[in-house]
Structures are given as C-alpha cells and as structure tokens.
Design a protein around this motif. Structure first.
Motif, PDB file in Angstrom:
ATOM      1  N   GLN A 156       0.894  -1.220  -0.057  1.00 51.03           N
ATOM      2  CA  GLN A 156       0.122   0.085  -0.069  1.00 51.03           C
ATOM      3  C   GLN A 156       0.973   1.238  -0.010  1.00 51.03           C
ATOM      4  OE1 GLN A 156      -3.030  -1.447   3.066  1.00 51.03           O
ATOM      5  NE2 GLN A 156      -3.885   0.292   2.152  1.00 51.03           N
ATOM      6  N   ARG A 210      -5.885   9.765  -2.958  1.00 52.24           N
ATOM      7  CA  ARG A 210      -5.850   8.518  -3.744  1.00 52.24           C
ATOM      8  C   ARG A 210      -4.972   7.739  -2.961  1.00 52.24           C
ATOM      9  NH1 ARG A 210      -5.738   8.538 -10.271  1.00 52.24           N
ATOM     10  NH2 ARG A 210      -7.566  10.033 -10.612  1.00 52.24           N
ATOM     11  N   ARG A 223      -3.569   3.773  -2.845  1.00 51.69           N
ATOM     12  CA  ARG A 223      -3.098   2.694  -3.769  1.00 51.69           C
ATOM     13  C   ARG A 223      -2.942   1.289  -3.195  1.00 51.69           C
ATOM     14  NH1 ARG A 223      -1.227   7.362  -5.467  1.00 51.69           N
ATOM     15  NH2 ARG A 223      -1.424   7.971  -7.677  1.00 51.69           N
ATOM     16  N   CYS A 224      -3.342   0.388  -3.779  1.00 45.58           N
ATOM     17  CA  CYS A 224      -3.033  -0.932  -3.293  1.00 45.58           C
ATOM     18  C   CYS A 224      -2.665  -2.015  -4.418  1.00 45.58           C
ATOM     19  CB  CYS A 224      -4.421  -1.485  -2.293  1.00 45.58           C
ATOM     20  SG  CYS A 224      -4.273  -3.410  -2.087  1.00 45.58           S
ATOM     21  N   SER A 225      -1.581  -2.625  -4.422  1.00 46.33           N
ATOM     22  CA  SER A 225      -1.103  -3.736  -5.172  1.00 46.33           C
ATOM     23  C   SER A 225      -1.208  -4.950  -4.417  1.00 46.33           C
ATOM     24  CB  SER A 225       0.399  -3.631  -5.660  1.00 46.33           C
ATOM     25  OG  SER A 225       0.488  -2.362  -6.227  1.00 46.33           O
ATOM     26  N   TRP A 251     -11.194  -3.400   0.895  1.00 44.65           N
ATOM     27  CA  TRP A 251     -10.701  -2.275   1.627  1.00 44.65           C
ATOM     28  C   TRP A 251     -11.363  -1.989   2.963  1.00 44.65           C
ATOM     29  CZ3 TRP A 251      -6.804   0.993   0.215  1.00 44.65           C
ATOM     30  CH2 TRP A 251      -6.258   1.156  -1.069  1.00 44.65           C
ATOM     31  N   ALA A 256     -13.870   3.386  -5.558  1.00 48.17           N
ATOM     32  CA  ALA A 256     -12.721   2.473  -5.611  1.00 48.17           C
ATOM     33  C   ALA A 256     -12.950   1.632  -7.053  1.00 48.17           C
ATOM     34  CB  ALA A 256     -12.947   1.197  -4.563  1.00 48.17           C
ATOM     35  N   SER A 310      -5.095  -1.493  -7.123  1.00 48.91           N
ATOM     36  CA  SER A 310      -6.513  -0.875  -6.904  1.00 48.91           C
ATOM     37  C   SER A 310      -6.366   0.359  -6.416  1.00 48.91           C
ATOM     38  CB  SER A 310      -7.088  -1.685  -6.027  1.00 48.91           C
ATOM     39  OG  SER A 310      -8.426  -1.276  -5.473  1.00 48.91           O
ATOM     40  N   ILE A 311      -7.203   1.045  -6.582  1.00 48.05           N
ATOM     41  CA  ILE A 311      -7.544   2.622  -5.996  1.00 48.05           C
ATOM     42  C   ILE A 311      -8.716   2.854  -5.185  1.00 48.05           C
ATOM     43  CG2 ILE A 311      -7.321   5.297  -6.510  1.00 48.05           C
ATOM     44  CD1 ILE A 311      -4.979   3.806  -7.659  1.00 48.05           C
ATOM     45  N   ARG A 358     -10.327   6.131  -3.576  1.00 54.63           N
ATOM     46  CA  ARG A 358     -10.574   7.722  -4.003  1.00 54.63           C
ATOM     47  C   ARG A 358     -11.417   8.436  -2.970  1.00 54.63           C
ATOM     48  NH1 ARG A 358     -11.527   7.424  -8.953  1.00 54.63           N
ATOM     49  NH2 ARG A 358      -9.460   7.643 -10.007  1.00 54.63           N
ATOM     50  N   CYS A 380      -5.869  -2.326   2.924  1.00 56.00           N
ATOM     51  CA  CYS A 380      -6.214  -3.149   1.744  1.00 56.00           C
ATOM     52  C   CYS A 380      -5.755  -4.756   2.128  1.00 56.00           C
ATOM     53  CB  CYS A 380      -5.240  -2.784   0.464  1.00 56.00           C
ATOM     54  SG  CYS A 380      -5.585  -3.688  -0.925  1.00 56.00           S
TER      55      CYS A 380
END
Lengths: 116, 116
Positions: free
Chosen positions: B6, B20, B22-24, B34, B67, B75-76, B78, B92
C-alpha cells in the motif's frame, strides 16, 4: 446483522504468564469462520489463529489457542507463556461462509500490555 | 513474493482536496478488500473488488468515496473533497479467490490519512 463484541478494551499480563482475551459474536448463520488478528504498533494486521464453526475441536497455534463455544457464541483467545513481543492490539473477526462476499466483521479490539 | 503493498504509508491532505490510496495485491491475487480503521476502533469493511468489478460496496459512504481495480495496475481508493472525519487508517487486503480463503486474507500495512 452479524456483530462482534470485545468487552475488554485493555488487558495486561506478566511476562511468561497466561492471559485470555474475550470475544462474543452474534449471528444467525450456522457456518462461518472466526479469526484473531494481532495489530502491533507497526499497524500490520497479522493473522494469529482461525476457527471453522463446523469444527468442534479448538484451534491451536503454538502458544495461542482458542476456546470456541458455538452455542454461547463465544470465541476467546488464550496466550500462554506471554512474551514482550505479544504486546499489541488484538482483534476478533467473523466471516460468514455463504454469499459472495468475504468481508470480515471486526470487534473493537483489546490492547494487550505485557509487563517484564 | 512481496506481500500486499500500500502506498503512500502516510498521506496528508487539506480539507477539500482529493486523496488517492493505492493497493497492489499479492502476486496472483485477483480479489481486493478495503477497510477503514478510525482511531481506537476496529476495522470496518468498505468495499470488495475483483478485477474490473465491484462485488460488494455495502460499506462505502454514498458520497465522495469510490474504488476501482482495473485490469492492469493497483486498486485505487479515491476520496474526493476530504473532510476531517475521513482521517483514519485505510487497509487493503487481497486473496486468491472469492470470499477470501480459509486463512482470511493478507493485509497491507495501511495508509494513514490525515486531513488538516
């Protein structure tokens, strides 16, 4: 709706002693999972132990064990031989087995202090 | 095999700005969840996504929050026009199949959002 309740905001234990954290939940489902997560100051959520509701045998992971009472909807965590590294916030969580979502429902958490 | 990543770890925004997060997910994971953690509280489910699909957004506030989990990329989450009440830690989690796995899922270390 399912709910999870942790009635102990804070607990403390002497190093090497045993402590039990309480958790109760409410659900009309018969199949579900229960979890205990540990959150140290780093914020990382770490899975400690899990229990499937259909299993009568209590789960055990090294020094961590649970007392799962399905009829009473109780799921307590016992930590044996407590270590300084066990100090953290502990969360009990529930997840239903049915449906297409895997969302977890968390309790409010219990802060565990370990005294040297 | 890197865990759930994250970023940023900390984010400061002024009221009215956009945030914003972010999550990989872990390699091979195509399901993302989330959660939001307000101070001194447990995690609360927000949204569950698969690649290019929102599966369950029952925990998302109706306004300002959105999202996505595109076919490529992270994944975002917002948050538009942030307010002080949005200050929280946002976590996340990812899993390799729907409804998580028997072991729950893997969490990231969270993004702490502070709105000033």
């Amino acid at each position: 709706a399912q709910t999870v309740t942790q009635s102990q905001p804070e607990m403390s234990v002497q190093e090497a002693e045993t402590v039990t954290l309480s958790c109760t939940y409410d659900t009309s489902e018969s199949d579900y999972y229960l979890f205990w997560y540990k959150q140290p100051p780093s914020r990382q959520m770490i899975l400690v132990i899990r229990q499937e509701a259909y299993k009568q045998q209590n789960a055990t992971e090294n020094r961590f064990s649970v007392n799962f009472q399905k009829a009473a909807k109780s799921f307590s965590l016992k930590i044996s031989d407590s270590q300084l590294g066990d100090a953290a916030m502990y969360f009990c969580a529930y997840r239903r087995l049915s449906g297409n979502t895997g969302k977890l429902i968390f309790g409010q958490g219990t802060t565990l202090q370990v005294k040297p | 095999n890197a865990g759930v990543m994250q970023n940023p770890r900390h984010l400061v925004r002024r009221r009215g700005q956009e945030a914003r997060l972010r999550c990989s997910p872990m390699k091979g994971h195509s399901h993302v969840y989330w959660y939001r953690q307000l101070p001194e509280e447990g995690l609360k489910f927000m949204v569950y996504l698969q690649k290019e699909n929102i599966i369950d957004e029952s925990g998302m506030p109706k306004e300002r929050f959105s999202a996505e989990f595109p076919k490529e990329g992270p994944s975002i989450l917002r948050i538009q026009q942030v307010v002080r009440g949005d200050s929280a830690a946002y976590f996340c989690a990812s899993s390799s199949r729907d409804r998580g796995t028997n072991y729950g899922y893997t969490f990231g270390s969270g993004t702490r959002l502070t709105v000033v």
